[in-house]
Design a protein around this motif. Sequence first.
Motif, mmCIF file in Angstrom:
data_model
loop_
_atom_site.group_PDB
_atom_site.id
_atom_site.type_symbol
_atom_site.label_atom_id
_atom_site.label_comp_id
_atom_site.label_asym_id
_atom_site.label_seq_id
_atom_site.Cartn_x
_atom_site.Cartn_y
_atom_site.Cartn_z
ATOM 1 N N LYS B 43 0.496 -1.243 0.165
ATOM 2 C CA LYS B 43 0.398 0.175 -0.147
ATOM 3 C C LYS B 43 0.930 0.794 0.018
ATOM 4 N N ASN B 44 1.609 1.162 1.208
ATOM 5 C CA ASN B 44 2.454 2.177 0.933
ATOM 6 C C ASN B 44 3.671 2.587 0.351
ATOM 7 N N ASP B 45 4.183 1.676 -0.680
ATOM 8 C CA ASP B 45 5.297 1.173 -1.669
ATOM 9 C C ASP B 45 6.133 2.481 -1.993
ATOM 10 N N SER B 46 5.005 2.990 -2.876
ATOM 11 C CA SER B 46 5.333 4.252 -3.866
ATOM 12 C C SER B 46 5.054 5.293 -2.888
ATOM 13 N N THR B 47 5.257 6.397 -1.956
ATOM 14 C CA THR B 47 4.854 7.144 -1.019
ATOM 15 C C THR B 47 6.749 6.647 -1.210
ATOM 16 N N ALA B 48 7.350 5.927 -0.287
ATOM 17 C CA ALA B 48 8.594 6.262 0.104
ATOM 18 C C ALA B 48 9.615 7.253 0.383
ATOM 19 N N ARG B 49 8.836 8.121 1.310
ATOM 20 C CA ARG B 49 9.266 8.970 1.910
ATOM 21 C C ARG B 49 10.125 8.812 2.756
ATOM 22 N N ALA B 50 11.252 9.027 2.430
ATOM 23 C CA ALA B 50 12.404 9.220 3.549
ATOM 24 C C ALA B 50 12.381 9.728 5.075
ATOM 25 N N GLU B 51 12.545 9.143 6.470
ATOM 26 C CA GLU B 51 12.197 9.358 7.887
ATOM 27 C C GLU B 51 13.568 9.988 7.665
ATOM 28 N N ILE B 52 14.033 10.827 8.382
ATOM 29 C CA ILE B 52 14.631 11.691 9.120
ATOM 30 C C ILE B 52 14.765 12.199 10.598
ATOM 31 N N VAL B 53 15.356 12.332 11.418
ATOM 32 C CA VAL B 53 15.356 12.766 12.710
ATOM 33 C C VAL B 53 16.286 13.413 13.495
ATOM 34 N N GLN B 54 15.654 14.926 13.040
ATOM 35 C CA GLN B 54 16.911 16.262 13.816
ATOM 36 C C GLN B 54 16.942 16.296 15.007
ATOM 37 N N VAL B 55 18.597 16.242 15.169
ATOM 38 C CA VAL B 55 18.963 16.567 16.908
ATOM 39 C C VAL B 55 19.430 18.001 16.749
ATOM 40 N N GLY B 56 19.098 18.861 17.510
ATOM 41 C CA GLY B 56 19.605 20.385 17.638
ATOM 42 C C GLY B 56 19.173 20.631 16.924
ATOM 43 N N ARG B 57 19.768 21.771 16.418
ATOM 44 C CA ARG B 57 19.974 22.828 15.214
ATOM 45 C C ARG B 57 20.313 22.438 14.201
ATOM 46 N N VAL B 58 19.834 22.562 12.834
ATOM 47 C CA VAL B 58 20.474 22.349 12.060
ATOM 48 C C VAL B 58 20.791 23.552 11.139
ATOM 49 N N GLU B 59 21.446 24.389 10.784
ATOM 50 C CA GLU B 59 21.272 25.964 9.392
ATOM 51 C C GLU B 59 20.268 25.292 8.663
ATOM 52 N N ILE B 60 21.208 23.940 7.885
ATOM 53 C CA ILE B 60 20.316 24.220 6.662
ATOM 54 C C ILE B 60 18.625 23.920 6.086
ATOM 55 N N PHE B 61 18.640 23.128 7.862
ATOM 56 C CA PHE B 61 17.103 23.311 7.446
ATOM 57 C C PHE B 61 15.852 23.881 7.924
ATOM 58 N N ASP B 62 16.816 24.271 9.230
ATOM 59 C CA ASP B 62 15.932 25.523 9.658
ATOM 60 C C ASP B 62 16.232 27.357 8.944
ATOM 61 N N SER B 63 16.925 26.910 8.349
ATOM 62 C CA SER B 63 16.681 28.657 7.493
ATOM 63 C C SER B 63 16.392 28.525 6.087
ATOM 64 N N LEU B 64 15.777 27.259 6.147
ATOM 65 C CA LEU B 64 14.544 26.661 4.639
ATOM 66 C C LEU B 64 13.524 27.879 4.876
ATOM 67 N N PRO B 65 13.121 28.391 3.091
ATOM 68 C CA PRO B 65 12.053 28.625 3.360
ATOM 69 C C PRO B 65 11.206 27.960 3.113
ATOM 70 N N ARG B 66 9.901 28.906 3.662
ATOM 71 C CA ARG B 66 9.062 27.641 4.473
ATOM 72 C C ARG B 66 8.448 27.007 3.106
ATOM 73 N N GLU B 67 8.259 27.779 1.642
ATOM 74 C CA GLU B 67 7.841 27.007 0.155
ATOM 75 C C GLU B 67 8.531 25.853 -0.632
ATOM 76 N N GLU B 68 10.189 26.131 0.400
ATOM 77 C CA GLU B 68 10.912 24.874 -0.350
ATOM 78 C C GLU B 68 10.512 23.802 1.073
ATOM 79 N N ARG B 69 10.927 24.118 2.356
ATOM 80 C CA ARG B 69 10.590 23.523 3.604
ATOM 81 C C ARG B 69 9.718 22.297 2.739
ATOM 82 N N GLU B 70 8.440 23.101 2.605
ATOM 83 C CA GLU B 70 7.358 21.780 2.222
ATOM 84 C C GLU B 70 7.837 21.430 0.937
ATOM 85 N N GLY B 71 8.107 21.601 0.514
ATOM 86 C CA GLY B 71 8.121 20.712 -1.345
ATOM 87 C C GLY B 71 9.283 19.904 -0.983
ATOM 88 N N LEU B 72 10.405 20.283 0.380
ATOM 89 C CA LEU B 72 10.492 18.672 0.455
ATOM 90 C C LEU B 72 10.281 17.990 1.745
#
Lengths: 242, 356
Positions: B43-72
């Motif tokens: 059933k969920n085969d095609s989504t294949a969304r990768a799942e990661i855990v972010q620990v603490g602050r990570v600049e490149i994710f946190d500073s992403l503009p909202r639109e790009e973040r949603e895309g990601l």
Amino acid sequence: MTDAAITVEGLRKRYGDVQAVDGVSLTVERGEFYGILGPNGAGKTTTLEMTEGLRKPDEGTVRLLGESPFPRNPALLRRMGVQLQASAFFEKLTAREQIRTFASLYGVPAERADAMLETVGLTEKAGTRENRLSGGQAQRLSIACALVHDPELVFLDEPTTGLDPQARRNLWDLLRAINGEGRTVVLTTHYMDEAETLCDRVAVMDHGRVLRVGAPAELVAELGVDSLEDVFLQLTGREYRQ
Amino acid sequence: MNPKTFASLSRAMALGLLRDRTAAFFMLVFPLMFLVLFGALFKNDSTARAEIVQVGRVEIFDSLPREEREGLEEVLEIRRSDDREKALEEVRAGDVDAVVWQEGDEVRLRYSAADQVRAGNARALVGSVVQQANIAATGQPPAYALTARQVEDESLKAIQFLTPGLLGWAVAMGAVFGSAFTLVNWRKKRILRRLWLAPVSAGTVIAARVGVSVALALVQTAVFLGVASIPYYGLELSGHWWLAVPLVVCGTLAFMSIGLVVGAWAKTEEAANGVAQVVILPMAFLSGAFFPLDMAPAWIRTVSGLFPLTYLNEAMQDVLSRGQSWGAVLPVMGGLLLFAAALTAVAARLFRWDDA
């Protein structure tokens, strides 16, 4: 053109090395009850099947009610009823469904099929599937299926084989009644008492040939023996067959 | 052809088939079970969304503009946590695909090699985010841009592939077994002979038998599409899906002809069953009914090209999921009918009225 119900002349049929039928000629009059007797492997069934038009003879001619069964002749098929040696039933169908299916093949309405079931005393078993019928019930059903379209000519291949005495006597009554209505009946059997009580005339066969034809009583008198069984044994010998 | 005779013979055949519980189960219920199971499994085969855990602050994710973040987030699920050890444990256990944290200017990613595909996915995604951030840091516009998109409808989930394939298999099983068993059984029980002695044309008998098989196949089609379309499975039919109906009819004829050859050759139901299995199993596996053959070795694809089921499955997918129309269907229908004609001719040569 003869007035006989069945005229068979010089029938021959070979299966590989075996000459199953080797020059059989028979004449069955209209309304006659005719028996073909013979030990196992004598060629009774093959003769009957060629007469019915199921198998094409290598040689010889068959006329049924004045017509040839070859090529397949639907008008003639309507006038004859055949019970095959094995009970040819549709799988998983009940007695009523079987006979109604066969009736529809001949364009006979379901009510007539149900009446036929009554005639052979199977109304109580109408809802029973073919594989749960007893031997006698299955035989009666297959005879009913052969008679459902009111044929003039009836072929029965060993109709009482494997039945208990009660069931046999019941079937005899049924067969006599069928013949009494004016139908021509041809049956094969290896029960001599059956042939003696039922048949107007019998043909004794062995090794693919007709050895003797006549009314049972005449044959008994002719050979100076006590019963048809003695006639049979005198004609066909006493060795084991098949 | 007498319609009453046709109707009553069809009825006798259908009842005979449906009352045989084992046969009915294997022909009708068994393939449906596969759809229900496989559909749930993948059933969920095609989504294949990768799942990661972010620990603490990570600049490149946190500073992403909202639109790009949603895309990601469409392809990458980012969960926050404060406990790096616990997060690493989750990666080892396979519960998440990777852990990411920042030490100075370094973005650290830890993944498990247990599921290479998902680990690679997570790596590539985080890598691309890092690259973008690097380019952005230079203050220059990127020299090249890549836009990639799937060719199929974006909803091409596993069920879109499974439904046509398993339906093709179900139709094949029903038709091959149905016609093989009927022929052997009718010969053995001398119904063939009995029918010969009744004033009924061969055409009526054959039409009734074909009619029953086609009707069963269409019922199967309706049930399969119905089950796959419930929201849980979420099959989305493309515009010309109804072309599956003529396809199923032609497929049924083709598979019945296989059954006729088997039935004409086999003396007993057991033999017919064995031979039919030997034909159907490899055909089902190598036709792409259960899994796509794009990755299979060339020789398997060559063998697969010999089976009518392969073409039926392909065409069924085309009309059910890929939005194709007559163009995809007509050649396949023609081929299936030719196949049916050829094998029926073979069966006619092998045909016997009885076993004697």
